[in-house]
Design a protein around this motif. Structure first.
Motif, PDB file in Angstrom:
ATOM      1  N   GLN A 169      -7.228 -11.133   2.740  1.00  0.00           N
ATOM      2  CA  GLN A 169      -8.679 -11.401   2.835  1.00  0.00           C
ATOM      3  C   GLN A 169      -9.454 -10.515   1.863  1.00  0.00           C
ATOM      4  N   ILE A 170      -9.022  -9.262   1.757  1.00  0.00           N
ATOM      5  CA  ILE A 170      -9.716  -8.329   0.856  1.00  0.00           C
ATOM      6  C   ILE A 170      -9.460  -8.710  -0.599  1.00  0.00           C
ATOM      7  N   ILE A 207      -4.253  -7.476   6.779  1.00  0.00           N
ATOM      8  CA  ILE A 207      -5.631  -7.726   6.339  1.00  0.00           C
ATOM      9  C   ILE A 207      -5.799  -7.836   4.819  1.00  0.00           C
ATOM     10  N   LEU A 250     -12.916  -4.932   6.933  1.00  0.00           N
ATOM     11  CA  LEU A 250     -13.419  -6.076   6.154  1.00  0.00           C
ATOM     12  C   LEU A 250     -14.865  -5.853   5.717  1.00  0.00           C
TER      13      LEU A 250
END
Length: 341
Positions: free
Chosen positions: A78-79, A75, A51
């Motif tokens: 979020q990116i 993940i 992140l």
């Protein structure tokens, strides 16, 4: 002089991990051939590092043209949110968005998201058990076989898909009893500790299915400690093409080996090169493309991959795979056999 198209790859593995290092090497070979400027950032298996690296790339002063990421530990959303209005295009490799993630995200809101390219993980899980059973040979009527399974990280789509493939093969073979499936987190030491307990708990085990090579090697080590021989007393499957597992396949300690997905990043470079050249890559395949890269590796192919180690991109003409100047009917011929010929 025009600057080279720049790419940052957020590598979810560790910089000492054979699979992710060879994966990055194949990417670098492709980038060099295609004239791309590729930088690789290792997270050392920590999603928080990924992140932070994404923030640096997307919000920092020197933004790349493209960011390549893996939906490891879920993940990616979020990116993708971080990327809004950054002007950086995104491509997901190896672990695509889950169906739930795609619905929640409303992917249409992300015009800079180019989609994903993944391997056929479900098929890989299926092929491994089918090959283990073929190697084992016929079973007497009314008999049964005890199986142990080592999956990867629970919140990782590739691990889940490989498990689904295992379960598909199990439905076809009711004589196989899955005694226990554990999450080895892709790690040799963890699988060794788990297998040490499991072989005591299930002494009749004759088949071990593993979602990667490190876990298979850990479980094999535990069997040795038990005084039994991998490839004779217990048959093992594994996935990947590290030198150690290729040697185990040649020695007969691994009975079923599938490999091929270390090439995904290299094929992704071809897609980014073409996008940068103005090609509509969706004309030449789905936005979320899945490529049949996994295949069973026989002894000849294991030897070929072993001879090629750390030079995996040698001999592959990545530029020849480009869709630039090709008709709309062109399909990218991404396959492991490009390396094995």
């Amino acid at each position: 002089m025009a600057h080279a198209t720049s790419v940052v790859f957020l590598n979810p593995g560790s910089s000492t991990e054979t699979f992710w290092v060879s994966y990055a090497q194949f990417m670098q070979a492709a980038a060099k051939d295609l004239g791309l400027d590729l930088r690789v950032r290792y997270s050392e298996r920590d999603p928080q590092n990924t992140l932070q690296q994404a923030r640096d790339a997307l919000l920092g002063p020197q933004r790349p043209d493209y960011l390549v990421l893996v939906n490891e530990q879920y993940i990616a959303p979020q990116i993708m949110r971080l990327s809004q209005n950054s002007g950086v295009k995104l491509l997901i490799v190896n672990n695509a968005l889950t169906r739930d993630q795609a619905q929640l995200l409303n992917a249409g809101k992300y015009p800079d998201w180019l989609g994903s390219i993944t391997a056929n993980d479900e098929e890989a899980g299926y092929l491994m058990l089918k090959e283990l059973l073929r190697q084992r040979g016929p079973i007497e009527p009314g008999g049964s076989i005890d199986l142990l399974a080592f999956s990867g990280a629970k919140n990782t789509p590739a691990a889940q898909l490989r498990e689904q493939g295992l379960h598909r093969a199990l439905r076809e073979h009711p004589e196989v009893h899955l005694r226990q499936l554990v999450y080895g987190e892709w790690a040799r030491k963890r699988a060794f500790d788990q297998a040490t307990q499991l072989f005591k708990r299930y002494p009749q085990t004759t088949l071990v299915w593993s979602a990667n090579d490190e876990m298979a090697l850990g479980a094999m080590q535990a069997l040795h400690g038990n005084g039994r021989v991998p490839g004779k007393d217990v048959l093992f499957s594994a996935l990947n093409s590290s030198p150690e597992v290729l040697q185990a396949r040649l020695d007969g300690r691994v009975s079923a080996l599938v490999a091929g997905h270390f090439t995904v990043g290299g094929w992704a470079m071809v897609l980014l090169h073409d996008d940068a050249k103005g090609v509509d890559i969706e004309r030449h395949g789905e936005r979320e493309r899945q490529v049949s890269l996994f295949q069973l590796i026989d002894e000849r192919q294991a030897r070929r991959l072993l001879d090629m180690r750390s030079r995996e991109g040698d001999g592959v003409d990545f530029r020849a795979l480009s869709a630039v100047g090709k008709p709309d009917t062109y399909n990218y011929p991404f396959r492991l056999k490009l390396l094995l010929e």
